[in-house]
Design a protein around this motif. Structure first.
Motif, short mmCIF file in Angstrom:
data_model
loop_
_atom_site.label_atom_id
_atom_site.label_comp_id
_atom_site.label_asym_id
_atom_site.label_seq_id
_atom_site.Cartn_x
_atom_site.Cartn_y
_atom_site.Cartn_z
N THR A 1 10.02 -20.22 33.30
CA THR A 1 10.91 -21.21 32.71
C THR A 1 11.18 -20.87 31.24
O THR A 1 10.48 -20.04 30.64
N ASN A 2 12.17 -21.54 30.66
CA ASN A 2 12.47 -21.34 29.24
C ASN A 2 11.26 -21.68 28.38
O ASN A 2 10.99 -21.00 27.38
N ARG A 3 10.55 -22.74 28.73
CA ARG A 3 9.37 -23.13 27.96
C ARG A 3 8.31 -22.04 28.00
O ARG A 3 7.70 -21.70 26.98
N GLN A 4 8.09 -21.48 29.17
CA GLN A 4 7.09 -20.42 29.31
C GLN A 4 7.51 -19.17 28.54
O GLN A 4 6.68 -18.51 27.91
N ILE A 5 8.79 -18.86 28.57
CA ILE A 5 9.29 -17.69 27.84
C ILE A 5 9.13 -17.91 26.34
O ILE A 5 8.71 -17.01 25.60
N ALA A 6 9.46 -19.13 25.88
CA ALA A 6 9.33 -19.44 24.47
C ALA A 6 7.88 -19.29 24.01
O ALA A 6 7.60 -18.73 22.95
N ASP A 7 6.95 -19.80 24.80
CA ASP A 7 5.53 -19.70 24.45
C ASP A 7 5.08 -18.25 24.41
O ASP A 7 4.30 -17.84 23.53
N ARG A 8 5.58 -17.47 25.35
CA ARG A 8 5.13 -16.07 25.43
C ARG A 8 5.56 -15.27 24.21
O ARG A 8 4.81 -14.44 23.69
N PHE A 9 6.78 -15.51 23.71
CA PHE A 9 7.30 -14.74 22.59
C PHE A 9 7.21 -15.48 21.26
O PHE A 9 7.70 -14.98 20.23
N VAL A 10 6.62 -16.67 21.25
CA VAL A 10 6.45 -17.48 20.04
C VAL A 10 7.81 -17.73 19.37
O VAL A 10 8.03 -17.44 18.20
N ILE A 11 8.74 -18.21 20.16
CA ILE A 11 10.06 -18.58 19.67
C ILE A 11 10.39 -19.97 20.22
O ILE A 11 9.66 -20.50 21.04
N SER A 12 11.48 -20.55 19.74
CA SER A 12 11.85 -21.88 20.21
C SER A 12 12.60 -21.79 21.54
O SER A 12 13.17 -20.74 21.88
N GLU A 13 12.62 -22.90 22.27
CA GLU A 13 13.39 -22.93 23.52
C GLU A 13 14.87 -22.74 23.24
O GLU A 13 15.59 -22.16 24.05
N ARG A 14 15.34 -23.25 22.08
CA ARG A 14 16.75 -23.06 21.73
C ARG A 14 17.08 -21.58 21.57
O ARG A 14 18.15 -21.12 21.98
N THR A 15 16.15 -20.82 20.99
CA THR A 15 16.37 -19.38 20.85
C THR A 15 16.41 -18.71 22.22
O THR A 15 17.22 -17.81 22.47
N VAL A 16 15.55 -19.15 23.12
CA VAL A 16 15.58 -18.62 24.49
C VAL A 16 16.94 -18.92 25.13
O VAL A 16 17.55 -18.04 25.77
N GLU A 17 17.42 -20.13 24.96
CA GLU A 17 18.73 -20.50 25.51
C GLU A 17 19.83 -19.62 24.95
O GLU A 17 20.76 -19.21 25.67
N ARG A 18 19.73 -19.30 23.66
CA ARG A 18 20.74 -18.42 23.06
C ARG A 18 20.69 -17.03 23.67
O ARG A 18 21.73 -16.43 23.97
N HIS A 19 19.47 -16.51 23.83
CA HIS A 19 19.34 -15.18 24.44
C HIS A 19 19.92 -15.20 25.86
O HIS A 19 20.63 -14.26 26.26
N LEU A 20 19.65 -16.25 26.61
CA LEU A 20 20.17 -16.34 27.97
C LEU A 20 21.70 -16.42 27.96
O LEU A 20 22.37 -15.82 28.82
N SER A 21 22.24 -17.17 27.01
CA SER A 21 23.70 -17.26 26.90
C SER A 21 24.31 -15.88 26.68
O SER A 21 25.30 -15.50 27.31
N ASN A 22 23.69 -15.10 25.78
CA ASN A 22 24.17 -13.74 25.53
C ASN A 22 24.04 -12.87 26.78
O ASN A 22 24.93 -12.07 27.10
N ILE A 23 22.92 -13.01 27.46
CA ILE A 23 22.69 -12.22 28.68
C ILE A 23 23.76 -12.53 29.73
O ILE A 23 24.34 -11.62 30.34
#
Length: 544
Positions: free
Chosen positions: A496-518
């Protein structure tokens, strides 16, 4: 009581603002502070970002100086109160306190207080132009007062003021030499922290205005140890983060630059409105460049609400979102509101790009001519490269590839020498188009490949798409960044986004941005499709 006051004064002397504030506050609970101690408490509270507390202590000092028949010191307290108010955007009250200081000093013999008042009302206030000769004369007088009264702050402020006035007149070598001299005083003389910070801010603002990134980088490094002498200086630590963000953006550290600017938006919101506004603009620019258009538009509006004109960034955002008419009208409004050439150059450079996309070659040519005139006047390498790039874009639009090639090769070399990768890559795309128009297909391919690598490293999603469109690439070469590949691997593993955020020590919003770019790069609309594509292309381990 005496021991507490002695500890407070010693802490203030060594710039331990928290200890000074705590001890002065403890002493004040027993009996009223003297005027000098109340003034010191105001200073310590200000550095800690406690503006209301600083103002209250400053007003106590002002009244006690008046009661003690010390009009010069009362005027100095009024000046400090005015500065506090002006920094947080309260211009009416700030001006009122400056007028109080003027009235108190009218019948007094010339003293250092006159120099500080002159610096604020005639030097800083005059930086908006156009009477820069008068500004330089006032700055020189500030310096004379400093030497006459043995005040190193005024000496350095006078040097700074003359330097900035010369820069505004296009006398680059003389102006920057004086600013460098003032900064040497910051690092070697026992200047008051607030005036030392003022000098630093002016230097960095000048570097930013004139595109002198190398000087900004050098002084950012040189002042690192100085900043450590200000242990809890919320205000200038925050301002330095704004400048650091600008330097990081220019030199390619976009994620770190956005993080620095976002922190300033919170830290200085109620302390220094101009820096908070500039930080919001920084966030907006970085979001725009990285393809986060909704976030960018929100941040531009935050900057506007705090008094920072959001152009040319907002106009370029409108252009990227397919709103060329809105982009053009936004720039026209900003251009109509300023005669400052340093402000007009980035506006006019953006206007070239917008007008060419709209097919208004006449307007693009007019804007290009003004960019060239400003570049000739100031002679900065970055301004000259901007002019060359703008002129080449106009030449390309009119089918003149050969003269465009010569300009773009020079501009690309300059951007690389200045250490500005995004500008170099943008000019490289134009150079590729010029090569193709001149029949050099191999040269065009090489330039596009180099530009794409730079855009990919920076995370410039929109520019990557433009380059891929020019290269005619398919979905098998989508230009995912290293971090995007890491995020895609986690998605493919079902996290999940939460798990990804925790793994890379970033915010969920940053994960969402990366996914948007992907999703944009892969031209897909779901996590399932992205994961399937990752497996098909071997972008993630088969075990995942």
């Amino acid at each position: 009581m005496h021991e507490t006051l002695s500890a407070a004064r010693e802490a203030h002397r060594r710039r331990d603002w928290q200890a000074a504030r705590d001890s002065f506050t403890e002493a004040a609970a027993v009996e009223p502070l003297s005027a000098d101690d109340a003034f010191a408490l105001a200073d310590a509270a200000w550095w800690l970002g406690l503006v209301d507390e600083s103002l209250a202590a400053g007003e106590q000092a002002y009244r006690r100086y008046l009661d003690g028949d010390r009009p010069g010191r009362a005027a100095m307290a009024a000046i400090h109160i005015a500065v506090d108010l002006l920094l947080r955007g309260d211009g009416v009250l700030g001006s009122g306190w400056l007028r109080r200081a003027q009235r108190l000093l009218e019948d007094q013999s010339e003293a250092p207080e006159h120099g500080y008042l002159m610096y604020l009302t005639q030097v800083e206030a005059g930086m908006g132009g156009p009477a820069y000769d008068e500004v330089a004369a006032a700055a020189a007088r500030v310096g004379v007062l400093g030497r006459e009264h043995g005040d190193p702050n005024l000496v350095a402020l006078g040097i700074l003021g003359e330097g900035r006035a010369l820069l505004k007149q296009g006398r680059m070598a003389e102006g920057f030499a004086l600013l460098d001299e003032a900064m040497v005083a910051v690092l070697t003389e026992d200047l008051s922290s607030e005036w030392a910070g003022n000098i630093y801010c002016h230097l960095m603002a000048a570097c930013h205005e004139l595109g002198d990134v190398r000087r900004a980088v050098a002084w950012t490094r040189a002042t690192k140890e100085w900043l450590q002498t200000l242990p809890a200086a919320v205000l200038f630590t925050g301002i330095c983060r704004v400048h650091r963000s600008q330097v990081l953006q220019a030199t390619g550290g976009w994620e770190e630059a956005e993080a620095e600017a976002a922190r300033v938006c919170e830290d200085l919101e109620h302390i220094h409105v101009a820096s908070a506004a500039e930080a919001h603009y920084q966030v907006a620019e970085l979001c725009r460049l990285r393809g986060f258009f909704d976030d960018a538009e929100d941040a531009y509006e935050q900057a506007r609400a705090r008094g920072r004109d959001p152009q040319p960034g907002l106009a370029l955002l409108h252009l990227a979102r397919g709103r060329p008419k809105l982009a053009a009208s936004a720039l026209e409004a900003s251009l109509a509101g300023t005669d400052d050439p340093l402000r007009r150059l980035p506006l006019r450079a953006a206007q070239v790009e917008i007008a060419l996309q709209a097919g208004d070659f006449e307007l693009a040519g007019q804007a290009c001519d003004e960019v060239a005139a400003i570049a000739d006047r100031f002679g900065c390498d970055g301004f000259v490269a901007t002019s060359q790039t703008s002129r080449a874009a106009c030449l390309l639009a009119s089918g003149q590839a050969e003269p465009a090639l010569a300009l773009l090769r020079t501009a690309c070399r300059t951007w690389r020498e200045l250490g500005l990768p995004y500008d170099a890559a943008r000019a490289g795309v134009l150079l590729a188009r010029a090569c193709a128009a001149a029949g050099d297909r191999d040269g065009a391919a090489r330039e596009l490949e180099a530009a794409r690598k730079l855009f990919d490293r920076l995370g410039a999603v929109g520019d990557v798409k433009i380059v891929d469109g020019l290269r005619g690439h398919t979905r098998s070469d989508v230009g995912l960044t290293a971090r995007e590949i890491e995020v895609l691997a986690e998605v493919a593993a079902g996290r999940t986004n939460r798990q990804i955020a925790d793994r890379f020590v970033i915010s969920e919003r940053t994960v969402e941005r990366h996914l948007s770019n992907i999703f944009v790069k892969l031209d897909c609309g779901s996590r399932t499709a992205a994961a399937a594509y990752a497996h098909e292309q071997g972008l993630v381990p088969r075990a995942e």
